[in-house]
Design a protein around this motif. Structure first.
Motif, mmCIF file in Angstrom:
data_model
loop_
_atom_site.group_PDB
_atom_site.id
_atom_site.type_symbol
_atom_site.label_atom_id
_atom_site.label_comp_id
_atom_site.label_asym_id
_atom_site.label_seq_id
_atom_site.Cartn_x
_atom_site.Cartn_y
_atom_site.Cartn_z
ATOM 1 N N GLY A 1 -23.199 33.909 -55.014
ATOM 2 C CA GLY A 1 -23.075 32.594 -54.408
ATOM 3 C C GLY A 1 -24.350 32.127 -53.751
ATOM 4 O O GLY A 1 -25.393 32.771 -53.851
ATOM 5 N N MET A 2 -24.215 31.014 -53.066
ATOM 6 C CA MET A 2 -25.333 30.401 -52.359
ATOM 7 C C MET A 2 -25.041 30.479 -50.862
ATOM 8 O O MET A 2 -23.938 30.142 -50.417
ATOM 9 N N ALA A 3 -26.051 30.905 -50.099
ATOM 10 C CA ALA A 3 -25.879 31.119 -48.660
ATOM 11 C C ALA A 3 -26.661 30.087 -47.856
ATOM 12 O O ALA A 3 -27.700 29.589 -48.285
ATOM 13 N N THR A 4 -26.130 29.799 -46.677
ATOM 14 C CA THR A 4 -26.766 28.898 -45.726
ATOM 15 C C THR A 4 -26.658 29.518 -44.340
ATOM 16 O O THR A 4 -25.598 30.047 -43.985
ATOM 17 N N VAL A 5 -27.732 29.444 -43.565
ATOM 18 C CA VAL A 5 -27.695 29.893 -42.171
ATOM 19 C C VAL A 5 -27.227 28.705 -41.335
ATOM 20 O O VAL A 5 -27.789 27.610 -41.412
ATOM 21 N N ILE A 6 -26.185 28.921 -40.531
ATOM 22 C CA ILE A 6 -25.544 27.860 -39.749
ATOM 23 C C ILE A 6 -25.734 28.145 -38.252
ATOM 24 O O ILE A 6 -25.524 29.277 -37.804
ATOM 25 N N THR A 7 -26.082 27.100 -37.484
ATOM 26 C CA THR A 7 -26.249 27.261 -36.031
ATOM 27 C C THR A 7 -25.292 26.375 -35.237
ATOM 28 O O THR A 7 -25.414 26.273 -34.022
ATOM 29 N N ASP A 8 -24.333 25.756 -35.903
ATOM 30 C CA ASP A 8 -23.366 24.875 -35.253
ATOM 31 C C ASP A 8 -22.578 25.648 -34.187
ATOM 32 O O ASP A 8 -21.878 26.621 -34.493
ATOM 33 N N LYS A 9 -22.707 25.211 -32.937
ATOM 34 C CA LYS A 9 -22.096 25.925 -31.794
ATOM 35 C C LYS A 9 -20.570 26.012 -31.901
ATOM 36 O O LYS A 9 -19.974 27.024 -31.559
ATOM 37 N N GLU A 10 -19.940 24.968 -32.386
ATOM 38 C CA GLU A 10 -18.479 24.968 -32.512
ATOM 39 C C GLU A 10 -18.026 26.010 -33.541
ATOM 40 O O GLU A 10 -17.069 26.748 -33.313
ATOM 41 N N LYS A 11 -18.730 26.086 -34.663
ATOM 42 C CA LYS A 11 -18.384 27.073 -35.695
ATOM 43 C C LYS A 11 -18.625 28.485 -35.174
ATOM 44 O O LYS A 11 -17.802 29.388 -35.390
ATOM 45 N N LEU A 12 -19.743 28.689 -34.473
ATOM 46 C CA LEU A 12 -20.036 30.011 -33.915
ATOM 47 C C LEU A 12 -18.954 30.433 -32.926
ATOM 48 O O LEU A 12 -18.513 31.586 -32.935
ATOM 49 N N LYS A 13 -18.509 29.502 -32.102
ATOM 50 C CA LYS A 13 -17.446 29.784 -31.124
ATOM 51 C C LYS A 13 -16.151 30.175 -31.837
ATOM 52 O O LYS A 13 -15.451 31.094 -31.424
ATOM 53 N N ASN A 14 -15.833 29.489 -32.940
ATOM 54 C CA ASN A 14 -14.605 29.785 -33.686
ATOM 55 C C ASN A 14 -14.649 31.156 -34.358
ATOM 56 O O ASN A 14 -13.614 31.797 -34.510
ATOM 57 N N LEU A 15 -15.826 31.580 -34.779
ATOM 58 C CA LEU A 15 -15.961 32.865 -35.477
ATOM 59 C C LEU A 15 -16.101 34.049 -34.524
ATOM 60 O O LEU A 15 -15.766 35.171 -34.874
ATOM 61 N N TYR A 16 -16.603 33.806 -33.326
ATOM 62 C CA TYR A 16 -16.960 34.883 -32.399
ATOM 63 C C TYR A 16 -15.725 35.539 -31.784
ATOM 64 O O TYR A 16 -14.779 34.872 -31.403
ATOM 65 N N THR A 17 -15.741 36.869 -31.702
ATOM 66 C CA THR A 17 -14.684 37.624 -31.012
ATOM 67 C C THR A 17 -15.340 38.624 -30.064
ATOM 68 O O THR A 17 -16.554 38.858 -30.127
#
Length: 167
Positions: free
Chosen positions: A90-106
């Motif tokens: 696949g194709m990868a992208t580095v994402i820095t969106d704070k909302e997405k990071l918050k949703n993924l973080y545990t």
């Protein structure tokens, strides 16, 4: 082993089920480089409704740097004890969106990062283009028994399925 190539929703469902079952992948980046290819184990954080696969990663990590240079990646998921395997290109992208990071973080991510506001925290979004899977519906002992029985009787053993996933 029977071959079953899947497309569209069926392919997405098969890929998602295997990823959720296995959870950890080897992420290969810098695919155009001559061996050795850069590979690192990564724990899947999410497979979203569109089929994008998400991981957390360090901003200045080698794999992030490689992705910025060349977004083509390969994911290799392997569960030998369950006889489940999937290779995803696949194709990868580095994402820095704070909302997405918050949703993924545990809380378990605290071992790698200093909380969800860590400036080093990024996500990697991989959009699959093609995948190939091998999936044994039974455990390895049942498969070994079937192979032994097939060898003794001269019949073929149906020990699962494999196929291409057109995503």
């Amino acid at each position: 082993m029977s071959t079953k190539n899947l497309t569209s929703q069926e392919a997405l469902e098969k890929m998602t089920a295997l990823i959720k079952s296995i959870k950890t992948a080897m992420l290969l980046t810098d695919l155009k480089k001559q061996p050795p290819i850069s590979a690192i184990p990564m724990t899947t954080k999410e497979v979203d409704e569109e089929g994008d696969i998400w991981f957390l990663s360090g901003l200045k990590s080698e794999h992030n740097i490689n992705i910025v240079k060349n977004p083509q990646v390969q994911l290799l998921y392997s569960n030998p004890s369950g006889m489940e395997f999937i290779s995803i290109y696949g194709m990868a992208t580095v994402i820095t969106d704070k909302e997405k990071l918050k949703n993924l973080y545990t809380n378990s991510d605290d071992a790698w990062f200093e909380g969800e506001d860590d400036p080093n925290l990024t996500a990697i979004k991989i959009t699959p283009k093609e995948a190939y899977y091998w999936d044994n519906k039974q455990n390895k002992y049942v498969s070994l028994f079937k192979m032994g029985l097939a060898a003794a009787t001269g019949n073929k053993a149906d020990v699962g399925e494999k196929g291409k996933l057109n995503l």
